[in-house]
Write a protein that holds these residues in place. Sequence first.
Motif, PDB file in Angstrom:
ATOM      1  N   SER A  32       7.021  -2.038  18.625  1.00  0.00           N
ATOM      2  CA  SER A  32       8.392  -2.128  18.114  1.00  0.00           C
ATOM      3  C   SER A  32       8.743  -0.945  17.208  1.00  0.00           C
ATOM      4  O   SER A  32       9.891  -0.773  16.839  1.00  0.00           O
ATOM      5  N   GLY A  33       7.728  -0.158  16.827  1.00  0.00           N
ATOM      6  CA  GLY A  33       7.984   1.007  15.987  1.00  0.00           C
ATOM      7  C   GLY A  33       7.966   0.719  14.496  1.00  0.00           C
ATOM      8  O   GLY A  33       8.275   1.587  13.688  1.00  0.00           O
ATOM      9  N   VAL A  34       7.575  -0.484  14.099  1.00  0.00           N
ATOM     10  CA  VAL A  34       7.555  -0.874  12.689  1.00  0.00           C
ATOM     11  C   VAL A  34       6.296  -0.365  11.988  1.00  0.00           C
ATOM     12  O   VAL A  34       6.325  -0.073  10.802  1.00  0.00           O
ATOM     13  N   ILE A  35       5.208  -0.280  12.733  1.00  0.00           N
ATOM     14  CA  ILE A  35       3.961   0.267  12.191  1.00  0.00           C
ATOM     15  C   ILE A  35       3.424   1.316  13.156  1.00  0.00           C
ATOM     16  O   ILE A  35       3.845   1.384  14.312  1.00  0.00           O
ATOM     17  N   GLU A  36       2.487   2.107  12.647  1.00  0.00           N
ATOM     18  CA  GLU A  36       1.679   2.979  13.496  1.00  0.00           C
ATOM     19  C   GLU A  36       0.287   2.388  13.489  1.00  0.00           C
ATOM     20  O   GLU A  36      -0.317   2.230  12.425  1.00  0.00           O
ATOM     21  N   THR A  67       6.012   2.362   9.131  1.00  0.00           N
ATOM     22  CA  THR A  67       6.942   3.426   9.472  1.00  0.00           C
ATOM     23  C   THR A  67       8.237   3.192   8.689  1.00  0.00           C
ATOM     24  O   THR A  67       8.397   2.158   8.037  1.00  0.00           O
ATOM     25  N   ASP A  68       9.149   4.122   8.780  1.00  0.00           N
ATOM     26  CA  ASP A  68      10.445   3.965   8.114  1.00  0.00           C
ATOM     27  C   ASP A  68      11.241   2.792   8.680  1.00  0.00           C
ATOM     28  O   ASP A  68      12.071   2.212   8.003  1.00  0.00           O
ATOM     29  N   GLU A  69      10.988   2.440   9.918  1.00  0.00           N
ATOM     30  CA  GLU A  69      11.700   1.331  10.574  1.00  0.00           C
ATOM     31  C   GLU A  69      11.440   0.005   9.845  1.00  0.00           C
ATOM     32  O   GLU A  69      12.271  -0.895   9.871  1.00  0.00           O
ATOM     33  N   ALA A  70      10.298  -0.129   9.170  1.00  0.00           N
ATOM     34  CA  ALA A  70       9.940  -1.377   8.487  1.00  0.00           C
ATOM     35  C   ALA A  70      10.919  -1.711   7.369  1.00  0.00           C
ATOM     36  O   ALA A  70      11.125  -2.888   7.052  1.00  0.00           O
ATOM     37  N   LEU A 125       9.212  -7.758   0.841  1.00  0.00           N
ATOM     38  CA  LEU A 125       7.946  -7.274   1.376  1.00  0.00           C
ATOM     39  C   LEU A 125       7.264  -6.431   0.322  1.00  0.00           C
ATOM     40  O   LEU A 125       7.898  -5.603  -0.318  1.00  0.00           O
ATOM     41  N   GLY A 126       5.992  -6.653   0.132  1.00  0.00           N
ATOM     42  CA  GLY A 126       5.218  -5.817  -0.757  1.00  0.00           C
ATOM     43  C   GLY A 126       5.299  -6.146  -2.229  1.00  0.00           C
ATOM     44  O   GLY A 126       4.790  -5.401  -3.041  1.00  0.00           O
ATOM     45  N   HIS A 127       5.917  -7.271  -2.592  1.00  0.00           N
ATOM     46  CA  HIS A 127       5.920  -7.622  -4.014  1.00  0.00           C
ATOM     47  C   HIS A 127       4.486  -7.909  -4.444  1.00  0.00           C
ATOM     48  O   HIS A 127       3.606  -8.077  -3.630  1.00  0.00           O
ATOM     49  N   GLN A 149       0.816  -1.219   0.000  1.00  0.00           N
ATOM     50  CA  GLN A 149       0.000   0.000   0.000  1.00  0.00           C
ATOM     51  C   GLN A 149       0.851   1.270   0.000  1.00  0.00           C
ATOM     52  O   GLN A 149       0.321   2.361  -0.157  1.00  0.00           O
ATOM     53  N   GLY A 150       2.136   1.118   0.206  1.00  0.00           N
ATOM     54  CA  GLY A 150       3.029   2.276   0.180  1.00  0.00           C
ATOM     55  C   GLY A 150       2.837   3.158   1.394  1.00  0.00           C
ATOM     56  O   GLY A 150       2.815   2.692   2.521  1.00  0.00           O
ATOM     57  N   GLU A 151       2.688   4.442   1.159  1.00  0.00           N
ATOM     58  CA  GLU A 151       2.587   5.437   2.231  1.00  0.00           C
ATOM     59  C   GLU A 151       1.180   5.529   2.822  1.00  0.00           C
ATOM     60  O   GLU A 151       0.965   6.226   3.802  1.00  0.00           O
ATOM     61  N   ASP A 152       0.222   4.866   2.209  1.00  0.00           N
ATOM     62  CA  ASP A 152      -1.173   5.014   2.618  1.00  0.00           C
ATOM     63  C   ASP A 152      -1.462   4.351   3.961  1.00  0.00           C
ATOM     64  O   ASP A 152      -0.923   3.304   4.286  1.00  0.00           O
TER      65      ASP A 152
END
Length: 189
Positions: free
Chosen positions: A89-93, A104-107, A181-183, A40-43
Amino acid sequence: MSVSKRDDEEVETGELDRDEVFEMLSTQRRRWVLHYLKQQGEDRVDLRTLVDSVSSWEYETPAAELPWKKRKRVYTSLRQSHLPRLDESGVIEYDRNRGEVALTDEARKLQLYLEYVPEDDIPWSHCYLGLSGVSAVITALAWFPVSPVGELSAVALGALVTAMFGVSALVHTYHSRRNRLGHEGPPKR
């Protein structure tokens, strides 16, 4: 987030340590969440939409055809366990009140942990080591005028070695993209 000790006080370093990453990625549902969010990218993504995709992948059935109980099982698991853990863990919001999730950028740092070598495959490092060995043999055969390699010009020899590594790198790139991830399409099990 990893925590380190300094003078008997705990300090957050802001980065996941290796054990945290492996623990986080040990669950298939969490990997599917990350995969979907990466697509989904940035969405920001609605929790219900995320649940439909994860349920569909888990049961290998379109979400519309899944019984309510199966989707509810995935929903409950994601909402109560997996999403809070990934958020912590900061990987998602994860906004529990709105039912929205975003990467998040951590992902991005997790990608290197998701590369794997299938059981019936050889590691790419071995492939490149083998190509280097073949290149060394070809170069040695060209150094001593052994037919047919000894008859090749330096340009032809260079082109041959470059082609071997180029084709190998293209195949490696193709395989690596399938594991990212995300392919496109559902994630690998």
